[in-house]
Enzyme design. Structure first.
Site, PDB file in Angstrom:
ATOM      1  N   HIS A 144       1.163  -1.498   0.090  1.00  0.00           N
ATOM      2  CA  HIS A 144      -0.467   0.108   0.199  1.00  0.00           C
ATOM      3  C   HIS A 144       0.598   1.380   0.348  1.00  0.00           C
ATOM      4  CE1 HIS A 144      -3.711   1.818   1.183  1.00  0.00           C
ATOM      5  NE2 HIS A 144      -2.560   2.202   2.132  1.00  0.00           N
ATOM      6  N   GLU A 145       1.846   1.460   0.637  1.00  0.00           N
ATOM      7  CA  GLU A 145       2.721   2.563   1.085  1.00  0.00           C
ATOM      8  C   GLU A 145       3.555   3.019  -0.167  1.00  0.00           C
ATOM      9  OE1 GLU A 145       2.048   4.991   3.231  1.00  0.00           O
ATOM     10  OE2 GLU A 145      -0.091   3.382   4.505  1.00  0.00           O
TER      11      GLU A 145
ATOM     12  N   HIS B 275       1.707   4.920  -3.074  1.00  0.00           N
ATOM     13  CA  HIS B 275       1.565   5.297  -2.136  1.00  0.00           C
ATOM     14  C   HIS B 275       3.489   6.343  -3.112  1.00  0.00           C
ATOM     15  CE1 HIS B 275      -1.974   6.227  -0.721  1.00  0.00           C
ATOM     16  NE2 HIS B 275      -1.753   5.748   0.148  1.00  0.00           N
TER      17      HIS B 275
ATOM     18  N   HIS C 256       3.484   6.553  -6.850  1.00  0.00           N
ATOM     19  CA  HIS C 256       2.793   7.914  -7.406  1.00  0.00           C
ATOM     20  C   HIS C 256       3.853   9.413  -7.004  1.00  0.00           C
ATOM     21  CE1 HIS C 256      -1.663   9.827  -7.047  1.00  0.00           C
ATOM     22  NE2 HIS C 256      -0.452  10.377  -8.339  1.00  0.00           N
TER      23      HIS C 256
END
Length: 616
Positions: free
Chosen positions: A402-403, A406, A409
């Site tokens: 998940h991290e 980020h 991105h």
């Protein structure tokens, strides 16, 4: 089994929380990409301090022409870029050990400097807005360097539609202190002043049912009676002051309605969505289609009831695992899984992931004094940094993925966009993180060898959809219904609010939930309602966007998949260069259309069907 992919020599998470100096440095982040040392940070801090003072020369000069406006914008960007590094160097080190007062003092110095920077810049937007928009557009048309700022400048003018005159803005700023009272009061009532009871479990153990202990008990207690004791004890704490919670929530909503009317919005929802140019049809479509698609949500809970062997099924039964698993996922072993999982996004994306793992961008394990949780820090001018508290659990594996989403991105946005558009809104931010999780789930399911492994993974994925999509839509539905009562001058009482919530439990859960007099009061314990109204819908829209993108990325033909991946990577590279709805549409996601939300429903339906098969 997945366990067969784990090397016995691979290190696992420490069983006793160590001091930081005892950790192997390769599991800690290397912050030298920000500054080599504290003297270099002090020099940059002084440069930022001097730059803020020097920026005063632009005040009163923006109307001199396009060149002066360009210089003012460029110099502002330069100071903002420097501020990222000046802030994150002490902030990240403070999170390594929050007992370190020396570093905390440096961090606070930056906070004080930022407050001065904000005050020093307060003149900029009012002065820009005094210029005719047509004139500014002419300047941007004639200057390529100034044209870079077109979207950012025009946003200032767009938002001006709901900005009041100087006297009106002053009055609203003064009323802001009043608006914070119900929020602060809720925090005090629900935490500082709360007196959580102690219950005795069937094991004989006594546990105080704070909110943190409550979630742990619901996820670990195999006896329904123990879960119910914890549930009733926590809810009775809120029910004891339910009228106060209703009065506080009424205060929050009355403040929202006051602000909306003062600024000329038709509804509180309009006011909440205008900043990101989100049409109200997005929230309305989200709620409508989620309600139309509750069948797999209900089917999952009915499956849980059967598997757990329960005569009655309550909200407190929704968190305990259906299959016990003590599988451990050691950090070194899951890195290759994540790299392989993101293969559909292309070799360049995989190379960036490898760089993050090899370059010490991640602070992996817990240590004494370290901040809890996980995050990705978008340090402009360096690389993103990720804080974890990795503990070898399945949740920790997906948190890493998940991290990392980020961080990728951030990396792609900062590489492709000028500084002014290098950030992105929360409306888009959770798409790459949840998509990374979805890709990892597919890989792990494909590699799982036993029914138990697959059941654990499927439940993890289903619970993610239930918690991030269905529950958040129900919350958004409640907020909208409650605010509409305020907008039509209807009375707000605890009975009114609980009646709304009871109606929604019926519309979403249906007969999957047994009759229960306490569940209708759930609204009183949801902090988002009181602290950040109209926020939770964004969790659901991001999840819907991810589901739609996963449909496209898993398309039938190579050409379809390649086109979908290209659009998705372009979304990540777009940063904040346009409104989030526009950026998502370019990627193939239209949140105003029913098909986008239906993609989540279809995804859940497929997962529940697979879980039913695995559990027989």
């Amino acid at each position: 089994m997945i366990a067969s992919m784990v090397s016995p020599a691979s290190p696992s998470a420490p069983t006793v929380v160590p001091e930081r100096q005892a950790l192997d440095p390769k599991y800690t982040w290397d912050l030298t990409s920000i500054f080599p040392d504290w003297p270099a940070w002090e020099t940059a801090f002084a440069d930022l301090d001097a730059g803020i003072e020097a920026y005063k020369k632009y005040e009163g000069t923006l109307g001199q022409g396009p060149e002066q406006l360009r210089r003012a914008l460029k110099d502002r960007d330069a100071l903002d870029q420097l501020s990222y590094r000046v802030w994150y160097y002490p902030a990240l080190q403070y999170d390594e050990d929050q007992r370190n007062n020396t570093i905390n003092a440096r961090r606070q110095r930056v906070q004080l400097l930022f407050a001065r920077w904000q005050q020093a810049m307060s003149w900029f937007q009012p002065e820009l807005l005094k210029l005719p928009l047509a004139t500014v557009r002419e300047w941007m048309a004639a200057s390529a360097e100034l044209a870079v700022y077109r979207f950012a400048v025009e946003e200032v003018f767009r938002l001006q539609a709901h900005v009041l005159d100087e006297q009106g803005e002053k009055l609203l700023s003064l009323s802001g202190r009043l608006g914070g009272v119900p929020k602060d009061s809720y925090a005090a009532l629900s935490t500082a002043d709360a007196r959580f009871p102690t219950v005795t479990l069937s094991t004989g153990e006594s546990v105080q049912v704070s909110y943190g202990q409550y979630r742990k008990l619901l996820a670990t207690c195999r006896e329904q009676g123990d879960r119910k004791k914890a549930y009733e004890a926590l809810y009775d704490t809120y029910i004891g002051t339910l009228n106060t919670y209703a009065a506080l929530y009424n205060g929050v909503m009355q403040g929202d309605w006051f602000e909306a009317r003062a600024r000329g919005y038709q509804t509180t929802l309009d006011a909440a969505l205008f900043g990101n140019a989100i049409p109200t049809s997005v929230v309305e479509n989200l709620i409508r289609e989620a309600k139309n698609g509750v069948a797999p949500f209900r089917r999952y809970h009915q499956l849980r009831k059967r598997v757990l062997g329960l005569a009655d099924y309550y909200v407190c039964d929704a968190f305990v695992p259906l299959v016990d698993s003590d599988e451990r996922y050691r950090y070194e072993d899951v890195l290759d899984w994540i790299i392989e999982a993101v293969a559909p996004l292309g070799p360049e994306y995989q190379a960036r992931v490898r760089k993050a793992f090899a370059g010490r961008w991640i602070d992996v394990y817990e240590n004494q004094g370290k901040r809890s949780g996980a995050y990705s820090a978008p340090v402009y001018g360096a690389n993103p940094y990720m804080l974890l508290n990795y503990n070898d659990t399945l949740d920790a594996v997906f948190t890493l993925a998940h991290e990392l989403g980020h961080s990728m991105h951030t990396l792609l946005s900062q590489e492709a966009q000028p500084f002014v558009y290098s950030g992105y809104t929360i409306f888009v931010a959770e798409v790459p993180s949840t998509l990374n999780e979805a890709l990892l789930l597919e890989l792990m399911l494909a590699r799982a060898k036993t029914r138990e492994e697959r059941a654990v993974l499927l439940q993890h994925a289903i619970d993610n959809i239930v918690g991030t999509f269905y529950n958040q839509v129900l919350f958004a539905d409640f907020e909208l219904a409650a605010h509409r009562l305020v907008e039509t001058d209807q009375p707000i009482t605890s009975e009114t609010l609980s009646a709304i919530y009871q109606r929604l439990l019926g519309e979403y859960w249906g007969e999957a939930l047994s009759p229960d007099s306490r569940a209708q009061h759930t609204w009183a314990r949801i902090p988002h309602f009181f602290q950040s109204p109209y926020y939770v819908y964004q969790y659901a829209t991001c999840f819907a966007s991810t589901a739609k993108l996963m449909e496209e990325i898993g398309g039938a033909s190579n050409a379809t998949r390649a086109a979908a991946v290209a659009r998705y990577l372009d979304l990540l590279r777009s940063g904040g260069s346009d409104h989030p709805m526009t950026l998502l549409k370019r990627a193939g996601v239209d949140l105003a259309q029913p098909d986008t939300v239906r993609a989540v429903v279809a995804q859940l339906d497929g997962l529940v069907t697979r879980l039913e098969a695995e559990l027989g």
